[in-house]
Design a protein around this motif. Structure first.
Motif: not given
Length: 256
Positions: A164-179
């Motif tokens: 993930a690019p830095l600008a997208e990392y936190r959103r995709l990190d959130t999705l992993l934890h929500l999953t």
């Protein structure tokens, strides 16, 4: 590292294959209870926006799909969307490619505004509750096991964070934890986690993205997913506890 350089060192490419609205929103959207349909629907869609599950500039699911997933009438849903429009969070577009679109976040107040938002937040309470929910979810997933389809969803969520690019990392990190929370078998836990994660993200918005920390976080993610897929409940719980502690240490350091 530039903002287009990937964080992870392994895994699939940065494309969000399989990251459709259905997958992204499943941990948050659920049928509301009778009597509070408007309020609970508003709460859930606000979580979708605050958590970045539909990024700025992208379209929410159709009114028909949202109404079905929330178990409310389209009249009630339109009232909810009107509130979000009035608050400047979404906009309605007409035409063939129209719909309701999430508006990009505008950093109007900078760091001072962010700190004002979290001034009344009990950071320790948020962090402890987050740890209890995440450690519990990880242990449940590992102990009860995942179906083949569920395991693939978890692997895909991990893969999206790895490059993930830095600008997208936190959103995709959130999705992993929500999953992970959504796979634990407890809709109540998943709903509570979605709420506390929104508070955690408000806190994270107040601190910088540190590349070294993100790389360490990725290694923890990989070990965590491996433990879950191996059915190692003790290992999954311990890795999640360690992962939460790392985030908590950063937040205390910057914000306490």
């Amino acid at each position: 590292m530039s903002e287009t350089e990937p964080v992870g060192t392994t895994g699939a490419g940065g494309a969000e294959g399989g990251d459709g609205p259905q997958d992204r929103l499943t941990p948050v959207l659920r049928h509301v209870r009778a009597g509070n349909g408007f309020e609970e629907a508003l709460e859930q869609i606000l979580q979708v926006v605050r958590l970045g599950l539909v990024p700025g500039g992208e379209r929410l699911p159709s009114e028909r799909e949202l109404a079905e997933r929330l178990g409310i009438s389209r009249v009630t849903l339109r009232e909810v969307l009107k509130v979000l429009q009035d608050q400047g969070l979404v906009e309605a577009r007409r035409g063939r490619y129209g719909g309701t679109f999430v508006k990009p976040r505008v950093d109007a107040g900078g760091e001072d505004e962010l700190r004002r938002r979290i001034a009344k937040v009990d950071i320790e309470d948020v962090l402890r509750f987050r740890e209890v929910l995440e450690v519990g979810a990880a242990g449940l997933c590992a102990a009860h096991g995942l179906t083949g389809e569920q395991a693939e969803r978890l692997r895909e969520a991990l893969a999206r964070t790895q490059n993930a690019p830095l600008a997208e990392y936190r959103r995709l990190d959130t999705l992993l934890h929500l999953t992970l929370a959504g796979l634990c078998g407890s809709p109540t836990l998943a709903a509570q986690y979605a709420a506390v994660r929104a508070s955690v993200n408000d806190l994270l918005d107040c601190i910088p993205l540190l590349v070294r920390n993100l790389e360490h976080s990725q290694r923890q993610h990989e070990a965590l997913v491996e433990a879950v897929l191996d059915g190692d409940a003790d290992g999954a719980r311990e890795m999640m506890r360690e992962h939460c502690a790392g985030t908590a240490a950063l937040l205390r350091g910057f914000l306490a």
